[in-house]
Design an enzyme around this catalytic site. Structure first.
Site, PDB file in Angstrom:
ATOM      1  N   SER A 139       0.848  -1.196   0.000  1.00 27.43           N
ATOM      2  CA  SER A 139       0.000   0.000   0.000  1.00 27.43           C
ATOM      3  C   SER A 139       0.878   1.238   0.000  1.00 27.43           C
ATOM      4  CB  SER A 139      -0.891   0.005   1.249  1.00 27.43           C
ATOM      5  OG  SER A 139      -1.511   1.264   1.447  1.00 27.43           O
ATOM      6  N   TYR A 152      -2.041  -1.502  10.520  1.00 29.58           N
ATOM      7  CA  TYR A 152      -2.033  -1.552   9.052  1.00 29.58           C
ATOM      8  C   TYR A 152      -0.710  -1.042   8.483  1.00 29.58           C
ATOM      9  CZ  TYR A 152      -3.806  -1.060   4.265  1.00 29.58           C
ATOM     10  OH  TYR A 152      -4.003  -1.175   2.917  1.00 29.58           O
TER      11      TYR A 152
END
Length: 252
Positions: A139, A152
């Protein structure tokens, strides 16, 4: 000529928007695809328009060594040696101050993103053809830090380290290993993130993210899938150990 003609591709997180977009593209490019996700019902619903002769569905927990060994074995039994592993399963966790961050949620996110990607490679690599490709969905979060996003962001950084280790080890077999780094995607996963963010900052989470993206919009799953196809196919035959940003310029 089809970019993945005759190749066997395993996709985790197969019922999600990116996994499904990649599956559709891979099938169109001639691949046989094994879609893996936690829920068989979700897989069946998501894959209705995919040709059964080219697609196999397997329900599995990617953080489980036993489940991972099983979906890899089923893939090999059905289609033969694996050419492409797209390790795409993910979860978000929550946003909270460090003193309040729930350890069970932190562990659950690492289990899916990091342990899941490691297990996928550990079990699949012995069954991969030389010259294959491993792609891990990281990401734009792997390039930054944001207060409260401990699970995350940590997981996404860790995936890059895993990718680089694998790229070095597997280079003698010409197996390329890379991470793809989407920015915000127009899907349900991102919407849930933005709703939580919106509550935390008292503003529209979607507009907040759009303001951070030079191209001024979220990406579409199909756009990210085209970048995954590039890394999965021989078009990227001299690309390994790299972080491919597909984020509309957000990491600039």
């Amino acid at each position: 000529m089809q970019a993945l003609a005759g190749k066997v591709c395993v996709i985790t997180g197969g019922a999600g928007s990116l996994g499904l977009a990649a599956a559709r593209l891979f099938v169109d490019e001639g691949a046989r695809v094994v879609l893996v996700d936690l829920s068989l019902a979700a897989l069946e619903e998501a894959s209705r328009d995919l040709p059964a002769v080219q697609v196999m569905l397997v329900a599995a927990d990617v953080s489980s060594a036993q489940d991972t060994e099983r979906y890899v074995q089923l893939a090999v039994e059905r289609f033969g040696a694996i050419d492409v592993l797209f390790s795409n399963a993910g979860n978000f966790g929550t946003v909270a101050p460090i003193a309040d961050y729930p350890l069970d949620i932190f562990d659950a996110v690492q289990a899916v993103h990091v342990r899941g990607a490691l297990l996928a490679a550990k079990c699949a690599v012995p069954h991969m053809r030389d010259g294959g490709s491993i792609v891990i969905t990281s990401s734009v979060a792997a390039t930054r830090g944001d207060a409260g996003v401990y699970a995350y962001i940590t997981a996404k950084h860790a995936q890059v380290g895993l990718m680089r280790c694998l790229a070095k080890e597997l280079a003698p077999r010409r197996i390329r290993v890379n991470t793809v780094h989407p920015g915000p995607i127009d899907n349900g996963f991102q919407l849930a993130v933005e709703q939580g963010l919106g509550e935390a900052i008292g503003a529209d989470g979607t507009e907040f993210f759009n303001g951070l993206i030079p191209l001024g919009r979220h990406g579409r799953p199909e756009e990210i899938a085209r970048s995954v196809l590039y890394l999965a196919s021989d078009q990227s035959s001299f690309v390994t150990g790299t972080t491919l940003m597909v984020d509309g310029g957000m990491s600039c």
